[in-house]
Design a protein around this motif. Sequence first.
Motif, PDB file in Angstrom:
ATOM      1  N   ASP A  42       2.050  13.875  -4.687  1.00  0.00           N
ATOM      2  CA  ASP A  42       3.248  14.743  -5.420  1.00  0.00           C
ATOM      3  C   ASP A  42       4.347  14.221  -4.257  1.00  0.00           C
ATOM      4  O   ASP A  42       5.405  14.899  -5.596  1.00  0.00           O
ATOM      5  N   ALA A  43       4.611  13.523  -4.352  1.00  0.00           N
ATOM      6  CA  ALA A  43       5.898  13.065  -3.638  1.00  0.00           C
ATOM      7  C   ALA A  43       7.055  12.318  -4.523  1.00  0.00           C
ATOM      8  O   ALA A  43       8.153  12.257  -5.064  1.00  0.00           O
ATOM      9  N   MET A  62       1.001  -0.631   0.345  1.00  0.00           N
ATOM     10  CA  MET A  62      -0.182  -0.117   0.244  1.00  0.00           C
ATOM     11  C   MET A  62       0.542   1.013   0.169  1.00  0.00           C
ATOM     12  O   MET A  62       0.901   2.661  -0.630  1.00  0.00           O
ATOM     13  N   ARG A  63       2.134   1.031   0.994  1.00  0.00           N
ATOM     14  CA  ARG A  63       2.940   2.725   0.783  1.00  0.00           C
ATOM     15  C   ARG A  63       3.566   2.478  -0.762  1.00  0.00           C
ATOM     16  O   ARG A  63       3.309   4.086  -0.808  1.00  0.00           O
ATOM     17  N   THR A  64       3.407   1.746  -1.808  1.00  0.00           N
ATOM     18  CA  THR A  64       4.205   2.158  -3.180  1.00  0.00           C
ATOM     19  C   THR A  64       2.892   3.330  -3.554  1.00  0.00           C
ATOM     20  O   THR A  64       3.270   3.628  -4.287  1.00  0.00           O
ATOM     21  N   ARG A  65       2.136   2.117  -3.554  1.00  0.00           N
ATOM     22  CA  ARG A  65       1.203   2.838  -4.456  1.00  0.00           C
ATOM     23  C   ARG A  65       0.498   4.271  -3.508  1.00  0.00           C
ATOM     24  O   ARG A  65       0.108   5.269  -4.218  1.00  0.00           O
ATOM     25  N   GLU A  66       0.594   4.624  -2.195  1.00  0.00           N
ATOM     26  CA  GLU A  66       0.246   5.530  -2.224  1.00  0.00           C
ATOM     27  C   GLU A  66       1.840   6.452  -2.418  1.00  0.00           C
ATOM     28  O   GLU A  66       0.762   8.220  -2.540  1.00  0.00           O
ATOM     29  N   PHE A  67       2.909   6.369  -2.114  1.00  0.00           N
ATOM     30  CA  PHE A  67       3.989   7.089  -2.615  1.00  0.00           C
ATOM     31  C   PHE A  67       3.475   7.136  -4.617  1.00  0.00           C
ATOM     32  O   PHE A  67       4.026   8.759  -5.005  1.00  0.00           O
ATOM     33  N   TYR A  75       4.265  12.361 -10.652  1.00  0.00           N
ATOM     34  CA  TYR A  75       2.681  13.055 -10.561  1.00  0.00           C
ATOM     35  C   TYR A  75       2.086  13.897 -11.061  1.00  0.00           C
ATOM     36  O   TYR A  75       2.182  14.780 -10.573  1.00  0.00           O
ATOM     37  N   TYR A  76       1.428  14.229 -12.049  1.00  0.00           N
ATOM     38  CA  TYR A  76       0.827  15.353 -12.322  1.00  0.00           C
ATOM     39  C   TYR A  76      -0.826  16.000 -12.253  1.00  0.00           C
ATOM     40  O   TYR A  76      -1.133  14.957 -12.259  1.00  0.00           O
ATOM     41  N   ALA A  77      -0.324  16.958 -11.926  1.00  0.00           N
ATOM     42  CA  ALA A  77      -2.729  17.307 -11.706  1.00  0.00           C
ATOM     43  C   ALA A  77      -2.607  18.916 -12.720  1.00  0.00           C
ATOM     44  O   ALA A  77      -1.889  19.399 -12.178  1.00  0.00           O
ATOM     45  N   ALA A 114      -7.231  16.465 -15.005  1.00  0.00           N
ATOM     46  CA  ALA A 114      -6.929  15.193 -14.365  1.00  0.00           C
ATOM     47  C   ALA A 114      -5.267  15.172 -13.675  1.00  0.00           C
ATOM     48  O   ALA A 114      -4.808  16.280 -14.033  1.00  0.00           O
ATOM     49  N   SER A 115      -5.541  13.959 -13.261  1.00  0.00           N
ATOM     50  CA  SER A 115      -4.190  14.240 -12.138  1.00  0.00           C
ATOM     51  C   SER A 115      -3.966  12.437 -12.412  1.00  0.00           C
ATOM     52  O   SER A 115      -4.640  11.343 -12.456  1.00  0.00           O
ATOM     53  N   GLY A 116      -2.723  12.178 -12.657  1.00  0.00           N
ATOM     54  CA  GLY A 116      -2.053  10.934 -12.506  1.00  0.00           C
ATOM     55  C   GLY A 116      -1.102  11.291 -12.909  1.00  0.00           C
ATOM     56  O   GLY A 116       0.278  11.999 -12.583  1.00  0.00           O
ATOM     57  N   ILE A 117      -0.007   9.948 -13.127  1.00  0.00           N
ATOM     58  CA  ILE A 117       1.233   9.768 -13.749  1.00  0.00           C
ATOM     59  C   ILE A 117       1.886   9.620 -14.913  1.00  0.00           C
ATOM     60  O   ILE A 117       0.780   8.817 -15.586  1.00  0.00           O
ATOM     61  N   GLY A 118       3.202  10.123 -15.028  1.00  0.00           N
ATOM     62  CA  GLY A 118       2.940  10.689 -16.897  1.00  0.00           C
ATOM     63  C   GLY A 118       4.714  10.027 -16.167  1.00  0.00           C
ATOM     64  O   GLY A 118       5.066   8.889 -15.628  1.00  0.00           O
ATOM     65  N   SER A 119       5.469   9.897 -17.303  1.00  0.00           N
ATOM     66  CA  SER A 119       6.758   9.576 -17.188  1.00  0.00           C
ATOM     67  C   SER A 119       8.046  10.667 -17.439  1.00  0.00           C
ATOM     68  O   SER A 119       7.306  11.678 -18.275  1.00  0.00           O
ATOM     69  N   PRO A 120       9.246  10.683 -17.391  1.00  0.00           N
ATOM     70  CA  PRO A 120       9.923  11.225 -18.528  1.00  0.00           C
ATOM     71  C   PRO A 120      10.633  11.021 -19.835  1.00  0.00           C
ATOM     72  O   PRO A 120      11.034  11.410 -20.472  1.00  0.00           O
TER      73      PRO A 120
END
Length: 120
Positions: free
Chosen positions: A10-11, A1-6, A15-17, A21-27
């Motif tokens: 914003d840590a 669960m900690r991995t998902r929370e991280f 993670y962009y908001a 929408a808000s969610g995960i992007g990448s380099p």
Amino acid sequence: MRTREFVLSDANPFYYAGSSASGIGSPHTPPDHIWPLSLTMQALTSDNEAERTRLAELLLRTDGGTGSMHESFHVDDPATFTRPWFGWGDALFAELLLDLTGRSPAALHPRLSTTEPPSR
């Protein structure tokens, strides 16, 4: 669960908001771009039906008016996206819809319901 929370916070530097929408992007995609794949996986790995439904609806609203999932889209403007056609995103989204409706590929296609290889 900690991995998902991280990962979903914003840590996470990817993670962009934004207003859409808000969610995960990448380099590998532009800054402030979210991967629909990440939103779909967030839904598929959630035990919360409200979250799963919300994410499916979000994905439908952020297709840039194309009816397809993209590699990524801008957090404030889903019409700004990368890769107009991205089959991986479409396929994973279809998996989410099947999961949400309680259907399986085997139930939709009789040939998939057998353990024997298809005849040619």
